[in-house]
Write an enzyme that holds these catalytic residues in place. Structure first.
Site, PDB file in Angstrom:
ATOM      1  N   HIS A  38       0.836  -1.192   0.000  1.00 34.75           N
ATOM      2  CA  HIS A  38       0.000   0.000   0.000  1.00 34.75           C
ATOM      3  C   HIS A  38       0.876   1.250   0.000  1.00 34.75           C
ATOM      4  O   HIS A  38       2.067   1.174   0.307  1.00 34.75           O
ATOM      5  CB  HIS A  38      -0.904   0.020   1.235  1.00 34.75           C
ATOM      6  N   HIS A 122       5.726   5.989  -1.467  1.00 30.00           N
ATOM      7  CA  HIS A 122       6.505   4.750  -1.565  1.00 30.00           C
ATOM      8  C   HIS A 122       5.684   3.578  -1.039  1.00 30.00           C
ATOM      9  O   HIS A 122       4.809   3.742  -0.204  1.00 30.00           O
ATOM     10  CB  HIS A 122       7.818   4.864  -0.781  1.00 30.00           C
TER      11      HIS A 122
END
Length: 184
Positions: A38, A122
């Site tokens: 995620h 990220h």
């Protein structure tokens, strides 16, 4: 309950990344579970139950104010010598705005948040077990990774269930508590 706001990549994007990671996967790093991949937008930590209704309202408002936008998994990077991650490309200003809105929603709902920093999109792939494990071979192997674009159309509130068994290598489990469509 331990919570964070996130963008969850679709199954097809996860499958593409998994195929790339399979080419470099080894036992020198602790790899994150694919089911938990995620983009964290705002990490809230422990959130009191009485704050949840207001948090839900404010996150819904943040999602409603944000139009859907294109994103793709892209390249890789690292934080120090400990964490390997894949980045994002596409409408990064829209992703950063969604992160800002999720952070503001949590603060306004009464969630004590860490000091605000510029958002770095990220998705964590792996962590090094020791500083002596070089990340350069992984960075080189994944540097040219380009995923297929997808439309980010949902803001998710995710619960992080930390490992409790004490089994080495056990990872957190993530469960989506609520989701809101982007509607801006």
């Amino acid at each position: 309950m331990r919570l964070f706001a996130a963008v969850l990549p679709p199954d097809a994007a996860v499958a593409e990344l998994a195929q790339a990671v399979d080419g470099v996967h080894d036992d020198r790093l602790t790899w994150t579970a694919r089911a938990g991949w995620h983009f964290t937008l705002a990490f809230m930590g422990e959130v009191r139950d009485e704050v949840l209704p207001e948090l839900h309202t404010r996150l819904e408002r943040a999602a409603h104010r944000t139009p859907p936008f294109p994103l793709r998994l892209h390249g890789c990077g690292h934080f120090g010598d400990r964490a390997l991650w894949v980045g994002a490309a596409g409408e990064l200003p829209a992703l950063r705005m969604l992160a800002e809105r999720a952070d503001a929603a949590a603060r306004r709902a009464g969630v004590p948040m860490d000091q605000h920093r510029r958002y770095t999109p990220h998705l964590t792939l792996a962590r090094s077990r020791s500083a002596s494990t070089p990340l350069r071979p992984y960075l080189d192997a994944l540097a040219d990774f380009e995923g297929t674009p997808w439309q980010v159309d949902t803001l998710s509130l995710v619960r992080s269930n930390l490992p409790v068994s004490g089994v080495p290598g056990e990872q957190p489990r993530y469960e989506t508590v609520r989701s809101w469509p982007l509607a801006g």
